[in-house]
Design a protein around this motif. Structure first.
Motif, PDB file in Angstrom:
ATOM      1  N   ALA A 214      34.194  31.151  48.625  1.00 53.35           N
ATOM      2  CA  ALA A 214      34.007  31.686  47.568  1.00 53.35           C
ATOM      3  C   ALA A 214      34.511  33.367  47.434  1.00 53.35           C
ATOM      4  N   ASP A 215      35.602  33.489  48.277  1.00 57.75           N
ATOM      5  CA  ASP A 215      36.116  34.930  48.377  1.00 57.75           C
ATOM      6  C   ASP A 215      37.575  34.994  48.203  1.00 57.75           C
ATOM      7  N   PHE A 216      38.094  33.989  47.508  1.00 52.82           N
ATOM      8  CA  PHE A 216      39.740  33.718  47.433  1.00 52.82           C
ATOM      9  C   PHE A 216      40.228  33.817  45.934  1.00 52.82           C
ATOM     10  N   ALA A 217      40.058  34.489  45.059  1.00 54.34           N
ATOM     11  CA  ALA A 217      40.115  34.963  43.903  1.00 54.34           C
ATOM     12  C   ALA A 217      41.979  34.642  43.791  1.00 54.34           C
ATOM     13  N   PRO A 218      42.490  33.928  42.722  1.00 58.99           N
ATOM     14  CA  PRO A 218      41.726  33.162  41.742  1.00 58.99           C
ATOM     15  C   PRO A 218      41.420  31.816  41.874  1.00 58.99           C
ATOM     16  N   PHE A 219      41.377  31.220  43.069  1.00 58.40           N
ATOM     17  CA  PHE A 219      41.127  29.701  43.384  1.00 58.40           C
ATOM     18  C   PHE A 219      39.336  29.767  43.704  1.00 58.40           C
TER      19      PHE A 219
ATOM     20  N   ALA B  58      46.727  37.360  46.632  1.00 57.19           N
ATOM     21  CA  ALA B  58      47.284  38.850  47.089  1.00 57.19           C
ATOM     22  C   ALA B  58      47.092  39.772  45.461  1.00 57.19           C
ATOM     23  N   LYS B  59      48.035  39.214  44.362  1.00 58.98           N
ATOM     24  CA  LYS B  59      48.044  39.875  43.293  1.00 58.98           C
ATOM     25  C   LYS B  59      46.657  40.196  42.614  1.00 58.98           C
ATOM     26  N   ALA B  60      45.655  39.249  42.782  1.00 59.96           N
ATOM     27  CA  ALA B  60      44.432  39.389  42.512  1.00 59.96           C
ATOM     28  C   ALA B  60      43.752  40.728  42.884  1.00 59.96           C
ATOM     29  N   TYR B  61      43.713  40.603  44.339  1.00 62.20           N
ATOM     30  CA  TYR B  61      43.128  41.871  45.034  1.00 62.20           C
ATOM     31  C   TYR B  61      44.004  43.186  44.789  1.00 62.20           C
ATOM     32  N   VAL B  62      45.059  43.190  44.588  1.00 62.55           N
ATOM     33  CA  VAL B  62      45.928  44.460  44.400  1.00 62.55           C
ATOM     34  C   VAL B  62      45.639  44.886  42.824  1.00 62.55           C
ATOM     35  N   ALA B  63      45.385  44.015  41.889  1.00 65.07           N
ATOM     36  CA  ALA B  63      44.786  44.288  40.662  1.00 65.07           C
ATOM     37  C   ALA B  63      43.652  44.886  40.608  1.00 65.07           C
TER      38      ALA B  63
ATOM     39  N   LYS C 241      44.490  31.333  34.021  1.00 66.45           N
ATOM     40  CA  LYS C 241      43.393  31.933  33.512  1.00 66.45           C
ATOM     41  C   LYS C 241      42.449  32.659  34.322  1.00 66.45           C
ATOM     42  N   ASN C 242      42.499  32.142  35.740  1.00 68.66           N
ATOM     43  CA  ASN C 242      41.398  32.709  36.676  1.00 68.66           C
ATOM     44  C   ASN C 242      42.038  33.981  37.168  1.00 68.66           C
ATOM     45  N   SER C 243      43.114  34.053  37.446  1.00 67.90           N
ATOM     46  CA  SER C 243      44.085  35.469  37.729  1.00 67.90           C
ATOM     47  C   SER C 243      43.770  36.393  36.487  1.00 67.90           C
ATOM     48  N   ALA C 244      43.818  36.095  35.482  1.00 63.82           N
ATOM     49  CA  ALA C 244      43.116  37.101  34.445  1.00 63.82           C
ATOM     50  C   ALA C 244      41.719  37.624  34.391  1.00 63.82           C
ATOM     51  N   LEU C 245      40.838  36.634  34.732  1.00 67.91           N
ATOM     52  CA  LEU C 245      39.311  36.658  34.832  1.00 67.91           C
ATOM     53  C   LEU C 245      39.450  37.593  36.033  1.00 67.91           C
ATOM     54  N   ALA C 246      39.860  37.256  37.160  1.00 69.95           N
ATOM     55  CA  ALA C 246      39.698  38.159  38.343  1.00 69.95           C
ATOM     56  C   ALA C 246      40.161  39.772  38.120  1.00 69.95           C
ATOM     57  N   GLU C 247      41.355  39.811  37.472  1.00 68.58           N
ATOM     58  CA  GLU C 247      41.884  41.173  37.008  1.00 68.58           C
ATOM     59  C   GLU C 247      40.678  41.895  35.972  1.00 68.58           C
ATOM     60  N   SER C 248      40.425  41.073  34.954  1.00 67.26           N
ATOM     61  CA  SER C 248      39.453  41.676  33.967  1.00 67.26           C
ATOM     62  C   SER C 248      38.048  42.311  34.683  1.00 67.26           C
TER      63      SER C 248
END
Length: 274
Positions: free
Chosen positions: A49-54, A204-209, A263-270
């Motif tokens: 569980a270190d692989f947002a948004p998955f 990648a996009k989640a971590y950059v955010a 949905k989870n990409s948005a959650l990780a970013e927020s």
């Protein structure tokens, strides 16, 4: 002497029959895996569980919780089987080992069904086709516009992941730096210990955010079918595999998996902005 030899022969035959019996029992156990999961009322899922948004951690009402697109997928499978889900969080390079040792029923963790892995495990149909991206420090983004600019550089990838082979095959002149956890690789990039990091696009996009001092470089990497994500199971999990494939098809027909990722990409970013 004949009695001794006869006894040894009988002992060898007994051991041989016992081995055959154990092999038959193992095959039977695999054949009954679906029933065993349903009888237990729980499906054990190995993940990292270190692989947002998955798959990633979030805190809700003071409680740590594993969420993500793969978590949503696992929950849909469990719902179809009529069982609960038990997530087992570990380093990515231990996920398939846990499955092989019988500690988990399935492994769902952004796993690519490579030809090599298929020799040891059964895999579901592919449920997501990733794009590979290069993450760098924002101040260096203009330096890495093509693959040639990454030659002789230190490039990070998660240990045991498909990104390791992406680096070695597409960036053969680069120095691969493989670590067990993606957050540790992110720190290495931010500190300048490594020059770049290869990640799946949504990750990648989640971590950059979450890290405004990072950026995605324009250096293009190729994707292949071997990199598509699938669910890993023990060999000969025919009934379980059929059930899981039916759930994947239904979710894909309804465009649900793409919705899970968004949905989870948005959650990780927020979460990163809190």
């Amino acid at each position: 002497m004949k009695k001794i030899l006869g006894f040894l022969g009988l002992a060898a035959l007994t051991l041989s029959l016992a081995a055959c019996g154990n092999g038959d029992a193992a095959k039977k156990a695999d054949a009954n895996q679906l029933k065993s999961i349903q009888d237990a009322g729980v499906i054990k899922v190995a993940t990292s569980a270190d692989f947002a948004p998955f798959e990633f951690h979030t805190v809700s009402n003071g409680k740590d919780k594993i969420v993500g697109a793969d978590v949503d997928l696992a929950n849909e499978i469990a719902k179809d089987l009529g069982v609960k889900v038990e997530f087992m969080d570990m380093e990515f390079n231990a996920v398939l080992t846990a499955l092989d040792q019988g500690k988990a029923d399935v492994a769902i963790s952004g796993i690519s069904a490579t030809k090599e892995r298929k020799k040891s495990f059964d895999f579901s149909d592919n449920y997501f086709v990733p794009e590979q991206l290069v993450v760098v420090k924002k101040e260096n983004v203009d330096k890495f516009k093509d693959l040639e600019s990454l030659a002789d550089k230190k490039i990070g990838a998660q240990k045991g992941s498909i990104q390791e082979s992406v680096v070695t095959s597409q960036l053969p002149k680069a120095q691969l730096v493989a670590l067990a956890k993606v957050p540790n690789l992110i720190v290495e990039v931010k500190q300048g210990s490594i020059d770049a990091l290869v990640l799946e696009s949504a990750v990648a996009k989640a971590y950059v955010a979450q890290n405004p001092d990072l950026a995605i470089a324009s250096a293009p990497l190729k994707s292949s079918d071997d990199e598509s994500y699938a669910i890993a199971m023990k060999k000969d999990s025919k009934e379980l595999k059929a059930k899981i494939n039916a759930v994947i098809k239904k979710l894909q027909d309804e465009n649900k998996i793409s919705e899970f990722v968004e949905k989870n990409s948005a959650l990780a970013e927020s979460q990163a902005k809190k």
